[in-house]
Write an enzyme that holds these catalytic residues in place. Structure first.
Site, PDB file in Angstrom:
ATOM      1  N   ASP A 188      10.448   4.759 -10.316  1.00 52.49           N
ATOM      2  CA  ASP A 188       9.190   5.318  -9.821  1.00 52.49           C
ATOM      3  C   ASP A 188       8.113   5.075 -10.879  1.00 52.49           C
ATOM      4  O   ASP A 188       8.325   5.375 -12.063  1.00 52.49           O
ATOM      5  CB  ASP A 188       9.340   6.814  -9.551  1.00 52.49           C
ATOM      6  CG  ASP A 188       8.147   7.387  -8.793  1.00 52.49           C
ATOM      7  OD1 ASP A 188       8.177   7.358  -7.553  1.00 52.49           O
ATOM      8  OD2 ASP A 188       7.197   7.830  -9.449  1.00 52.49           O
ATOM      9  N   ASN A 233      -4.799   4.910  -9.432  1.00 54.57           N
ATOM     10  CA  ASN A 233      -5.672   4.759  -8.260  1.00 54.57           C
ATOM     11  C   ASN A 233      -6.991   5.498  -8.458  1.00 54.57           C
ATOM     12  O   ASN A 233      -8.062   4.973  -8.134  1.00 54.57           O
ATOM     13  CB  ASN A 233      -4.968   5.292  -7.011  1.00 54.57           C
ATOM     14  CG  ASN A 233      -3.966   4.309  -6.441  1.00 54.57           C
ATOM     15  OD1 ASN A 233      -4.102   3.107  -6.604  1.00 54.57           O
ATOM     16  ND2 ASN A 233      -2.954   4.836  -5.769  1.00 54.57           N
ATOM     17  N   ASP A 287      -2.723  -1.440  -6.279  1.00 53.16           N
ATOM     18  CA  ASP A 287      -1.960  -2.476  -5.571  1.00 53.16           C
ATOM     19  C   ASP A 287      -1.488  -3.557  -6.540  1.00 53.16           C
ATOM     20  O   ASP A 287      -0.362  -4.068  -6.418  1.00 53.16           O
ATOM     21  CB  ASP A 287      -2.823  -3.118  -4.485  1.00 53.16           C
ATOM     22  CG  ASP A 287      -3.051  -2.187  -3.300  1.00 53.16           C
ATOM     23  OD1 ASP A 287      -2.384  -1.146  -3.228  1.00 53.16           O
ATOM     24  OD2 ASP A 287      -3.921  -2.503  -2.462  1.00 53.16           O
ATOM     25  N   GLU A 331       5.202   4.193  -4.444  1.00 53.49           N
ATOM     26  CA  GLU A 331       5.365   3.600  -5.775  1.00 53.49           C
ATOM     27  C   GLU A 331       6.819   3.691  -6.233  1.00 53.49           C
ATOM     28  O   GLU A 331       7.108   3.667  -7.429  1.00 53.49           O
ATOM     29  CB  GLU A 331       4.443   4.276  -6.802  1.00 53.49           C
ATOM     30  CG  GLU A 331       4.699   5.749  -7.031  1.00 53.49           C
ATOM     31  CD  GLU A 331       3.910   6.671  -6.110  1.00 53.49           C
ATOM     32  OE1 GLU A 331       3.807   7.859  -6.442  1.00 53.49           O
ATOM     33  OE2 GLU A 331       3.406   6.214  -5.066  1.00 53.49           O
TER      34      GLU A 331
END
Length: 401
Positions: A262, A270, A279, A305
């Site tokens: 993770d 973000n 991304d 993620e």
């Protein structure tokens, strides 16, 4: 209409139907030229059968005979071009075209030999056999993984080549192939020859058609199981392929481990740098994971993620080393969309398949180890420990039984 003429008419119709079938496949196979070359080959086959029908109307049949031979040999060359594109082999165009012109010349001059001579018949049939063997070589030389259908295609192509080799002897046994080209269709040999051609032609065409459809369906399935951003398996695809890999490992009696990763503080990436940067981080980690995975490993993006990789043939200690190496290497990997001093990290949970354990249980334990890693500070690896008991079976892996 004689028997041979009737079969010739059927072959003309079948060639047209097969050309249409391959044209339909080409609409779903737009990225490759294989089906289009096969369409061209079967259209040439139609021309050949039409020429065979027309030969009796000519007083001097030599031009029509040579033209028919050239068209049919060209059809086999186009077929080989389609095979080469299908199996990822460079089409041997130059050797095949040189062979085409040499064979045309040989047949032209062989027309001066006695009609029933073995040499004349061989000049006509052996080039067809040679092109069928070239087709076998194309499939054999492919680096793509071959299954039973591909091996069956090679066997049928080889058998077809041998039937071309045998035709001069069959003609001799049946009293020849007609007193002249115009009489060919009335001979017993014509009936046998056209019948053999129909059987092998249909077998080859149906096999390659099934193979092309198989590949198109496999590609559609792969696209449905692939995450577009990471280009790894999505969750559904990962679970399906992971269960297959685990089932195979149990059958072979080898260990299998699961690593779940993770990305740390992904939401802040973000929020701070934008979703495009987020991304890019996902793409970077997916590319890193794809490069680190071996051919027999199964890797996927199973959440926003979150990533997972199944490691067949790997025990818990080796899987931990894999995860530690991945953690360290990714932490040092610069991401081009982020500031130079910013490094991304990931946390990892590792579990080995226990005896008498199913896929869901393994995922749960790897997830628990991952949460331990995140709860203890992130950017670290935690493993799921436990005793082994019972006997693992394929039914247990899939959660059944």
């Amino acid at each position: 209409m004689g028997g041979a003429e009737f079969i010739l008419a059927i072959n003309l119709l079948v060639a047209g139907l097969l050309a249409a079938a391959f044209m339909t496949v080409s609409f779903y196979d737009v990225g490759r030229a294989s089906a289009r070359w096969l369409v061209f080959g079967y259209l040439l086959g139609m021309v050949y059968f039409a020429v065979e029908f027309a030969i009796p109307v000519f007083d001097n049949a030599r031009p029509a005979v040579v033209a028919g031979f050239a068209v049919f040999l060209g059809a086999t060359i186009a077929f080989n071009g389609g095979l080469a594109h299908k199996y990822g082999v460079a089409p041997p165009w130059v050797p095949m075209l040189v062979f085409l012109f040499a064979a045309i010349a040989a047949v032209y001059f062989a027309e001066d030999l006695p009609r029933q001579s073995l040499a004349r018949m061989m000049a006509y049939q052996l080039p067809y056999a040679a092109m069928q063997f070239v087709g076998v070589g194309i499939v054999w030389s492919s680096r793509q993984r071959r299954d039973r259908l591909d091996h069956l295609l090679m066997a049928v192509l080889a058998a077809s080549a041998l039937q071309f080799v045998s035709k001069p002897f069959i003609a001799h046994a049946l009293g020849g192939w007609g007193a002249n080209p115009q009489a060919y269709l009335q001979s017993n040999y014509a009936l046998v020859s056209q019948s053999l051609g129909t059987v092998f032609g249909m077998a080859i065409a149906l096999l390659i058609l099934v193979i092309l459809v198989r590949d198109v369906l496999a590609e559609v399935t792969l696209k449905s199981e692939t995450d577009t951003l990471s280009r790894l398996l999505n969750r559904g695809g990962f679970e399906r392929h992971a269960e297959i890999a685990m089932r195979d490992a149990v059958r072979k009696g080898i260990p299998v481990a699961l690593v779940i990763a993770d990305l740390d503080h992904f939401k802040s990436i973000n929020d701070s740098f934008g979703h495009a940067s987020g991304d890019r981080v996902i793409e970077a980690f997916a590319g890193f994971l794809r490069d680190a995975a071996a051919d027999h490993h199964v890797a996927g993006r199973i959440g926003g993620e979150e990533f997972a990789i199944i490691l067949p043939g790997t025990n818990l200690a080796a899987a931990r080393l894999f995860a530690e190496g991945a953690r360290s290497a990714f932490g040092a990997l610069p991401i081009d969309c982020l500031p130079a001093d910013h490094r991304c990290t990931a946390s990892f949970g590792v579990a080995e398949l226990r005896l008498a354990e199913g896929f869901i249980d393994l995922m749960r334990r790897a997830d628990e180890a991952l949460y331990q890693a995140k709860g203890s500070g992130r950017d670290r690896v935690r493993i799921s420990m436990g005793s082994k008991a019972g006997v693992a079976t394929p039914d247990r892996i899939s959660g059944r039984g």
